[in-house]
Design a protein around this motif. Sequence first.
Motif, PDB file in Angstrom:
ATOM      1  N   VAL A   1       0.837  -1.194   0.000  1.00 48.21           N
ATOM      2  CA  VAL A   1       0.000   0.000   0.000  1.00 48.21           C
ATOM      3  C   VAL A   1       0.878   1.253   0.000  1.00 48.21           C
ATOM      4  O   VAL A   1       0.585   2.219  -0.694  1.00 48.21           O
ATOM      5  N   LEU A   2       1.973   1.204   0.757  1.00 49.67           N
ATOM      6  CA  LEU A   2       2.862   2.367   0.830  1.00 49.67           C
ATOM      7  C   LEU A   2       3.533   2.642  -0.510  1.00 49.67           C
ATOM      8  O   LEU A   2       3.808   3.791  -0.847  1.00 49.67           O
ATOM      9  N   ALA A   3       3.793   1.607  -1.285  1.00 47.36           N
ATOM     10  CA  ALA A   3       4.422   1.793  -2.589  1.00 47.36           C
ATOM     11  C   ALA A   3       3.411   2.179  -3.657  1.00 47.36           C
ATOM     12  O   ALA A   3       3.723   2.948  -4.565  1.00 47.36           O
ATOM     13  N   LEU A   4       2.200   1.671  -3.549  1.00 52.19           N
ATOM     14  CA  LEU A   4       1.208   1.855  -4.602  1.00 52.19           C
ATOM     15  C   LEU A   4       0.333   3.087  -4.426  1.00 52.19           C
ATOM     16  O   LEU A   4      -0.018   3.744  -5.408  1.00 52.19           O
ATOM     17  N   GLN A   5       0.015   3.421  -3.206  1.00 45.55           N
ATOM     18  CA  GLN A   5      -0.931   4.504  -2.937  1.00 45.55           C
ATOM     19  C   GLN A   5      -0.530   5.870  -3.518  1.00 45.55           C
ATOM     20  O   GLN A   5      -1.370   6.535  -4.120  1.00 45.55           O
ATOM     21  N   PRO A   6       0.712   6.315  -3.360  1.00 49.07           N
ATOM     22  CA  PRO A   6       1.075   7.614  -3.939  1.00 49.07           C
ATOM     23  C   PRO A   6       0.879   7.663  -5.454  1.00 49.07           C
ATOM     24  O   PRO A   6       0.416   8.670  -5.995  1.00 49.07           O
ATOM     25  N   SER A   7       1.197   6.591  -6.144  1.00 51.85           N
ATOM     26  CA  SER A   7       1.030   6.559  -7.591  1.00 51.85           C
ATOM     27  C   SER A   7      -0.436   6.478  -7.989  1.00 51.85           C
ATOM     28  O   SER A   7      -0.823   6.961  -9.053  1.00 51.85           O
ATOM     29  N   ALA A   8      -1.269   5.882  -7.147  1.00 54.31           N
ATOM     30  CA  ALA A   8      -2.695   5.815  -7.441  1.00 54.31           C
ATOM     31  C   ALA A   8      -3.299   7.207  -7.486  1.00 54.31           C
ATOM     32  O   ALA A   8      -4.203   7.475  -8.280  1.00 54.31           O
ATOM     33  N   ILE A   9      -2.798   8.109  -6.664  1.00 59.11           N
ATOM     34  CA  ILE A   9      -3.332   9.463  -6.611  1.00 59.11           C
ATOM     35  C   ILE A   9      -2.592  10.401  -7.553  1.00 59.11           C
ATOM     36  O   ILE A   9      -3.203  11.180  -8.286  1.00 59.11           O
ATOM     37  N   ALA A  10      -1.260  10.334  -7.551  1.00 49.74           N
ATOM     38  CA  ALA A  10      -0.450  11.289  -8.330  1.00 49.74           C
ATOM     39  C   ALA A  10      -0.076  10.777  -9.709  1.00 49.74           C
ATOM     40  O   ALA A  10       0.525  11.511 -10.483  1.00 49.74           O
ATOM     41  N   GLY A  11      -0.380   9.544 -10.006  1.00 56.24           N
ATOM     42  CA  GLY A  11      -0.080   9.008 -11.334  1.00 56.24           C
ATOM     43  C   GLY A  11       1.190   8.178 -11.347  1.00 56.24           C
ATOM     44  O   GLY A  11       2.141   8.461 -10.629  1.00 56.24           O
TER      45      GLY A  11
END
Length: 135
Positions: free
Chosen positions: A32-42
């Motif tokens: 989740v820590l690796a994926l979440q930022p990219s889910a929001i910011a691209g």
Amino acid sequence: MKKDFFRLGERDTNFKRELLAGFTTFVTMAYVLALQPSAIAGFGPDAGITDINGVFISKSALLVMCALISGLVTILMGLYANLPLALSCGMGTNFMLGAMVQSGAVSFGWVMAMLLCMGCLLSLLACSKDDEGEY
């Protein structure tokens, strides 16, 4: 004190087993820590995204906030409900709202306000009684 508060004896477990289970859960949820930022910011090499209001949202800030919120709500679940449940950010909602921010349809602030309203409504629903007087 730990055995009394968390009722480890009643649940036929011990501190070492619970510590190992907590570590295993952390490693399982670390994606989740690796994926979440990219889910929001691209996804991509950019360090973040600028929304329609000109606000820059960095991936590192999203990662830190995701980690802090996940840790806080997991600790609260353990202390308040006395249950060993790990909680984190909602991935499906964040992918959908992240796509809306990335497309320029809405601002990041609008998305945060929407999530706040949703959380308040769900909290009210969880605390309300049904027709039989049950929570």
